[in-house]
Design an enzyme around this catalytic site. Structure first.
Site, PDB file in Angstrom:
ATOM      1  N   SER A 239       4.791  -2.230  -0.047  1.00 38.51           N
ATOM      2  CA  SER A 239       5.279  -3.563   1.143  1.00 38.51           C
ATOM      3  C   SER A 239       4.510  -3.484   1.707  1.00 38.51           C
ATOM      4  O   SER A 239       3.593  -2.566   2.360  1.00 38.51           O
ATOM      5  CB  SER A 239       6.020  -2.916   1.505  1.00 38.51           C
ATOM      6  OG  SER A 239       7.290  -4.204   1.741  1.00 38.51           O
ATOM      7  N   SER A 286       4.185   1.960   1.368  1.00 38.77           N
ATOM      8  CA  SER A 286       3.943   0.595   2.434  1.00 38.77           C
ATOM      9  C   SER A 286       2.857   0.649   2.556  1.00 38.77           C
ATOM     10  O   SER A 286       1.694   0.842   2.104  1.00 38.77           O
ATOM     11  CB  SER A 286       4.362   1.617   4.156  1.00 38.77           C
ATOM     12  OG  SER A 286       4.054   2.241   4.941  1.00 38.77           O
ATOM     13  N   ASP A 287       2.240   0.054   3.215  1.00 38.24           N
ATOM     14  CA  ASP A 287       0.788  -1.185   3.895  1.00 38.24           C
ATOM     15  C   ASP A 287       0.421  -0.240   5.427  1.00 38.24           C
ATOM     16  O   ASP A 287       0.772   0.255   5.497  1.00 38.24           O
ATOM     17  CB  ASP A 287       0.760  -2.623   3.815  1.00 38.24           C
ATOM     18  CG  ASP A 287      -0.571  -2.845   3.432  1.00 38.24           C
ATOM     19  OD1 ASP A 287      -1.742  -2.331   3.640  1.00 38.24           O
ATOM     20  OD2 ASP A 287      -1.051  -3.836   3.427  1.00 38.24           O
ATOM     21  N   ALA A 288      -0.108   0.121   5.135  1.00 35.66           N
ATOM     22  CA  ALA A 288      -0.930   0.784   6.744  1.00 35.66           C
ATOM     23  C   ALA A 288       0.030   0.426   7.325  1.00 35.66           C
ATOM     24  O   ALA A 288      -0.184  -0.606   8.106  1.00 35.66           O
ATOM     25  CB  ALA A 288      -2.621   0.402   6.703  1.00 35.66           C
ATOM     26  N   THR A 289       0.410   1.401   8.128  1.00 31.36           N
ATOM     27  CA  THR A 289       1.557   1.136   9.078  1.00 31.36           C
ATOM     28  C   THR A 289       0.948   0.602  10.736  1.00 31.36           C
ATOM     29  O   THR A 289       1.181   0.597  11.875  1.00 31.36           O
ATOM     30  CB  THR A 289       2.404   2.423   9.282  1.00 31.36           C
ATOM     31  OG1 THR A 289       1.737   3.522   9.405  1.00 31.36           O
ATOM     32  CG2 THR A 289       3.028   2.500   8.410  1.00 31.36           C
TER      33      THR A 289
END
Length: 564
Positions: A239, A286-289
């Site tokens: 996401s 998640s994608d890299a936060t």
């Protein structure tokens, strides 16, 4: 035991047998809250050192993302140390996308667009199996790919060569073959970047980008791609920090700013659209936060628990692991993160690990001995597959001056004007055009680099050859043919060669450079600057092999001018 806990996920891509299910439940129920919170995190390493790992492993993370340095022994030692230090088997992840992201001790393969340009699903499958087998030798369990974004906005610096192209049917067919082979070899695949990138030419590493499609248009494009691949059993979805305002407003007509909420923290996009409407039962990461598309949206202490509470099962990367771990715990205590979501996410994480068989592997046997690893990497068979694909995808875009094939008599004195580009990823392959120069010299050409003080003329130059090599990469903002940099100054950027000296442009990166140089009469797209691609490109320039690549995008960018 947590209260109000839902039932475990229903069967789907993470379906496991009774024995594995018992391990999941037993392992989960033996964890304290702090250990469950640790499972939510995938931390990243860049140094292959135990010292780097120690503070991360103290938090008992669910996974570690590996960006290996060139030392295989150090890479193995750090991986083994992680395995031996863990109570629950860790999962190892990587951006395994090929091109210059390839690892120095593994077989270098073309990037996603280079694979698509081969236009041959058998080649795609062979490359995916090669990547999966070598990835497993290196300890990887989970590949953050393939990218299923649509290459619509040709100025996008982040989609480009990371995509299978601009045609949805090609993207779907290529991704389907790639995912099937990857997962059959025991490596989890990951669709990204949900809910779909490529129509906004901005980069979510820098800003929350936007999917501008209507709900109906989206369902006919990205909905169809994700829906089919979910139906075929893809295990995970990433996401992204991409907004989908049309969908949000369909459910919240007065959404205002919230219409542009990144998918990473959107319950509507993750739970309602992805899980309920498309029926996805796998794991959402998640994608890299640390990316601007998320950090620019909300304050970090709110962001950390919101990622999990709104549908992601794992939290990717952290610039301050101990701080983010504390934010997650605080979120649980102040009810920004519910116990039911924590329980559901941890159950799904452990289920993915069991689905990959990690619970059955003796930690002492999870990594091969060092010599056995070396023997299993870059094998002759793997090199042959990669070399075939490297050449097969090289694409002749145009040659309106009938320059090709190059001849060492007619085109002996070659001036090279080069821009090697850069790579955002730690541990990426070093970049140079030495393979091109070696191949030209071996055939009797006399290449020399552009001397800014001695401009090439008809009298001393038979061919000007532009070599540009910027693959799609995070945080580049824009990728274009930078003539100021290539020629050495703003004034010299205005000088052009094609009308005076035979000139050709070869891109070992993005396929859209003609937009900035429509006057180039000969253009070749090779998509990646890895060594086999460079050598195979020269073979085609001199006529030793035919051009067989099929462009996965419109290299003329919709402009007739570029065709001439």
């Amino acid at each position: 035991m947590l209260s109000d806990c839902p039932s475990p996920p229903t069967p789907g891509p993470l379906q496991i047998d009774g024995q594995a299910r018992a391990w999941v439940e037993r392992t989960r129920d033996a964890m304290c809250i702090e250990e469950m919170v640790g499972q939510l995190f995938i931390f990243s390493t860049v140094q292959d050192s135990r010292d780097e790992l120690e503070p991360l492993l103290a938090l008992k993370p669910g996974g570690i993302n590996r960006f290996p340095r060139p030392d295989l022994a150090a890479f193995r030692d750090a991986t083994v140390h992680t395995i031996e230090s863990a109570t629950v088997p860790p999962i190892f992840t990587g951006d395994i996308e090929g091109g210059t992201i390839s690892y120095s001790f593994a077989t270098a393969v073309p990037n996603i667009m280079g694979i698509a340009a081969c236009d041959d699903l058998a080649t795609t499958e062979a490359l995916a199996r090669l990547v999966a087998r070598e990835s497993r030798v290196l300890g990887y369990d989970w590949s953050f790919g393939p990218v299923v974004d649509i290459n619509h906005a040709f100025r996008s610096a982040i989609v480009g060569t990371r995509s299978f192209g601009s045609q949805p049917e090609r993207v779907l067919a290529q991704a389907s073959a790639y995912i099937r082979a990857l997962q059959e070899e025991g490596v989890a695949a990951c669709l990204k970047h949900w809910p779909g990138d490529g129509f906004d030419d901005r980069d979510q590493h820098l800003v929350t980008s936007v999917n501008p499609l209507s709900v109906e248009e989206w369902h006919g494009l990205f909905g169809r791609i994700y829906g089919q691949l979910i139906g075929e059993g893809v295990m995970t979805v990433m996401s992204a920090h991409i907004a989908f305002p049309a969908y949000v407003r369909a459910h919240m007509p007065n959404a205002g700013r919230e219409a542009f909420q990144p998918a990473t923290v959107s319950h509507l996009l993750n739970q309602r659209l992805l899980r309920e409407e498309l029926g996805f039962k796998g794991l959402i990461v998640s994608d890299a936060t640390g990316m601007g598309g998320l950090t620019g949206w909300m304050e970090r202490s709110e962001t950390v628990p919101a990622v999990i509470e709104n549908g992601c099962d794992m939290f990717l990367f952290s610039r301050a692991p101990e701080r983010d771990y504390s934010f997650m715990l605080d979120g649980l205590r102040n009810r920004r993160l519910s116990e039911s979501r924590l329980y559901e996410a941890v159950t799904r994480i452990l289920t993915l690990k069991a689905r990959l068989g990690l619970h059955q592997v003796d930690p002492a046997n999870r990594m091969l001995p060092l010599d056995a690893m070396r023997d299993a990497l870059q094998t002759p068979d793997h090199r042959a597959i990669a070399t075939h694909a490297a050449g097969h995808g090289v694409t002749l875009v145009k040659d309106t001056q009938a320059l090709l094939p190059l001849d060492p008599v007619t085109h002996r004195r070659v001036v090279i004007i080069a821009e090697e580009g850069f790579s955002f990823w730690d541990g990426a392959l070093s970049r140079s055009y030495e393979p091109v120069l070696e191949e030209l010299r071996a055939r009797g050409f006399e290449p020399r680099m552009l001397d800014m003080e001695q401009w090439p003329t008809r009298e001393d130059t038979d061919l000007v050859l532009y070599l540009v090599g910027q693959e799609a990469t995070p945080s580049a903002s824009h990728i274009f043919l930078d003539l100021v940099k290539l020629h050495g100054s703003n004034r010299k950027a205005m000088s052009q060669f094609p009308q005076e000296i035979p000139t050709a442009l070869v891109s070992f990166g993005q396929p859209y450079y003609l937009y900035d140089a429509p006057h180039m009469k000969t253009c070749i797209n090779a998509y990646s600057a890895i060594e086999p691609v460079q050598r195979e490109t020269v073979r085609r320039l001199v006529g030793d092999a035919p051009f067989t690549g099929i462009s996965p995008v419109d290299p003329f960018c919709g402009h007739e001018q570029l065709r001439w």
